[in-house]
Write an enzyme that holds these catalytic residues in place. Structure first.
Site, PDB file in Angstrom:
ATOM      1  NE  ARG A 242      10.639   1.398   4.969  1.00  0.00           N
ATOM      2  CZ  ARG A 242      10.451   0.239   4.379  1.00  0.00           C
ATOM      3  NH1 ARG A 242      10.538   0.145   3.072  1.00  0.00           N
ATOM      4  NH2 ARG A 242      10.157  -0.855   5.071  1.00  0.00           N
TER       5      ARG A 242
ATOM      6  N   GLY B 128       5.244   3.923  -9.061  1.00  0.00           N
ATOM      7  CA  GLY B 128       5.997   2.675  -9.246  1.00  0.00           C
ATOM      8  C   GLY B 128       5.060   1.476  -9.145  1.00  0.00           C
ATOM      9  CG  HIS B 129       3.174   0.538  -5.381  1.00  0.00           C
ATOM     10  ND1 HIS B 129       3.279   1.620  -4.537  1.00  0.00           N
ATOM     11  CD2 HIS B 129       3.853  -0.467  -4.771  1.00  0.00           C
ATOM     12  CE1 HIS B 129       3.968   1.278  -3.463  1.00  0.00           C
ATOM     13  NE2 HIS B 129       4.338   0.025  -3.578  1.00  0.00           N
TER      14      HIS B 129
ATOM     15  CG  ASP C 233      11.907  -3.834  -3.174  1.00  0.00           C
ATOM     16  OD1 ASP C 233      12.403  -3.473  -2.112  1.00  0.00           O
ATOM     17  OD2 ASP C 233      10.964  -3.212  -3.721  1.00  0.00           O
TER      18      ASP C 233
ATOM     19  N   GLY D 261       0.804  -1.223   0.000  1.00  0.00           N
ATOM     20  CA  GLY D 261       0.000   0.000   0.000  1.00  0.00           C
ATOM     21  C   GLY D 261       0.829   1.262   0.000  1.00  0.00           C
ATOM     22  CB  ALA D 262       1.851   3.967   1.245  1.00  0.00           C
ATOM     23  CG  LEU D 263      -1.090   1.594  -3.869  1.00  0.00           C
ATOM     24  CD1 LEU D 263      -2.251   1.207  -4.789  1.00  0.00           C
ATOM     25  CD2 LEU D 263      -0.071   0.470  -3.798  1.00  0.00           C
TER      26      LEU D 263
HETATM   27  P1  AMP Z   1       6.043  -2.459  -1.537  1.00  0.00           P
HETATM   28  O1  AMP Z   1       4.671  -1.921  -1.420  1.00  0.00           O
HETATM   29  O2  AMP Z   1       7.112  -1.490  -1.208  1.00  0.00           O
HETATM   30  O3  AMP Z   1       6.191  -3.800  -0.883  1.00  0.00           O
HETATM   31  O4  AMP Z   1       6.250  -2.725  -3.087  1.00  0.00           O
HETATM   32  C1  AMP Z   1       5.352  -3.525  -3.823  1.00  0.00           C
HETATM   33  C2  AMP Z   1       5.962  -3.805  -5.171  1.00  0.00           C
HETATM   34  O5  AMP Z   1       6.181  -2.584  -5.846  1.00  0.00           O
HETATM   35  C3  AMP Z   1       7.320  -4.511  -5.057  1.00  0.00           C
HETATM   36  O6  AMP Z   1       7.424  -5.480  -6.072  1.00  0.00           O
HETATM   37  C4  AMP Z   1       8.282  -3.371  -5.265  1.00  0.00           C
HETATM   38  O7  AMP Z   1       9.521  -3.791  -5.775  1.00  0.00           O
HETATM   39  C5  AMP Z   1       7.528  -2.527  -6.274  1.00  0.00           C
HETATM   40  N1  AMP Z   1       8.022  -1.165  -6.254  1.00  0.00           N
HETATM   41  C6  AMP Z   1       8.267  -0.388  -5.172  1.00  0.00           C
HETATM   42  N2  AMP Z   1       8.793   0.797  -5.527  1.00  0.00           N
HETATM   43  C7  AMP Z   1       8.900   0.764  -6.874  1.00  0.00           C
HETATM   44  C8  AMP Z   1       9.389   1.690  -7.853  1.00  0.00           C
HETATM   45  N3  AMP Z   1       9.878   2.878  -7.509  1.00  0.00           N
HETATM   46  N4  AMP Z   1       9.328   1.334  -9.157  1.00  0.00           N
HETATM   47  C9  AMP Z   1       8.835   0.127  -9.525  1.00  0.00           C
HETATM   48  N5  AMP Z   1       8.365  -0.794  -8.649  1.00  0.00           N
HETATM   49  C10 AMP Z   1       8.399  -0.477  -7.348  1.00  0.00           C
END
Ligand code: AMP
Length: 282
Positions: A189, A36-37, A152, A31-33
């Site tokens: 973050r 990138g998400h 990641d 969440g906190a989309l």
């Molecule tokens: P998270 O919510 O941080 O667990 O991320 C969920 C998915 O979004 C994971 O596969 C991350 O690698 C991907 N993600 C996070 N930040 C980015 C970004 N800046 N660009 C592309 N994918 C991202």
């Protein structure tokens, strides 16, 4: 757009709208989309008939209680952002209890050493938590294709290894890093940074870009020392690690081989907020 808060409701719905030949795309998130998400979701929409995004802050992958407590939770805003991509998306936002059924602990996995490097070294137990939730979500959603971000990168390698070892039928696709206009990798973050910190955090990408340039003619050790020196000059930033590693094994690069692909990985604290980034070096 449909929102399900329990695995039983989601499973019942997926069973009613899909069969063996339906392509299900899946984007797991906490969440906190941000954009990138959403870029992962767009990739999923291109290739699948049904698209599911999960929003679940997974407690077992946090090794730091404050980081977990402060992780932003913004479901209403997240739903609005998802809607801008498409109305035809299924959102799965379960509770901790629904997923862990009263036993909020990680299972233990062996990833042939991938789990001992970088994020695994500095966030003990992190990848057992990640693998536990990803395996659980794959069992619930049963996706044909799952999308993860290269930001990641180590996580992507771990998920691919999980899928290979447990023979899970899913294609794992990794998607490029989406960046803010100053180059900072988008992250949930980042929301916790002040505007000034966010601006200054551009130094992370700037430094790894410079590291990439230097790696053409310098050794991994020399490039690492350069990065360490750059961060000593920045009192607001604390470098946790900078590591040049081989892409497949994630083992540190001791001596460069022309036959191997390398990547730089970095983790930096800005006012107790931990940011990571990575870049392909060749
Ligand atoms: P998270 O919510 O941080 O667990 O991320 C969920 C998915 O979004 C994971 O596969 C991350 O690698 C991907 N993600 C996070 N930040 C980015 C970004 N800046 N660009 C592309 N994918 C991202």
């Amino acid at each position: 757009m449909l929102l399900f808060n329990t695995q039983n409701e989601l499973t019942a719905h997926l069973n009613s709208v899909s069969n063996e030949s339906t392509a299900i795309g899946f984007v797991p998130t906490m969440g906190a989309l941000h954009k990138g998400h959403l870029s992962l979701l767009e990739e999923s929409l291109k290739n699948n008939q049904i698209n599911v995004i999960s929003i679940f802050v997974n407690p077992t992958q946090f090794n730091n209680a404050e980081d977990l407590a402060k992780y932003p939770k913004t479901l209403v805003e997240d739903m609005a952002k998802i809607k801008t991509v498409s109305d035809d998306i299924i959102v799965f936002a379960p509770s901790v209890d629904d997923i862990y059924e009263g036993n909020t602990v990680s299972k233990h996995f062996d990833f042939d050493g991938l789990e001992n490097q970088m994020e695994g070294k500095f966030r003990l137990g992190h990848f057992n938590g990640v693998a536990t939730i990803v395996k659980r979500l794959f069992e619930i959603v049963k996706p044909t294709n799952a999308y993860f971000g290269e930001k990641d990168f180590q996580q992507v390698q771990i998920v691919k290894k999980l899928v290979e070892k447990l023979k899970i039928k899913v294609n794992v696709t990794s998607c490029p890093i989406y960046r803010e206009s100053n180059g900072l990798a988008m992250s949930s973050r980042n929301e916790r940074l002040t505007n000034k910190e966010r601006e200054k955090a551009a130094i992370i990408y700037k430094t790894i870009l410079e590291a990439k340039k230097r790696f053409v003619s310098k050794s991994a050790k020399e490039v690492t020392e350069f990065v360490q020196r750059e961060f000593i000059k920045q009192p607001d930033f604390e470098l946790e690690y900078f590591q040049i590693a081989e892409e497949v094994t994630l083992l540190p690069c001791i001596r460069k081989s022309p036959h191997k692909k390398y990547r730089a990985f970095i983790a930096v604290f800005v006012n107790k907020i931990r940011l990571i980034d990575t870049i392909s070096l060749n």
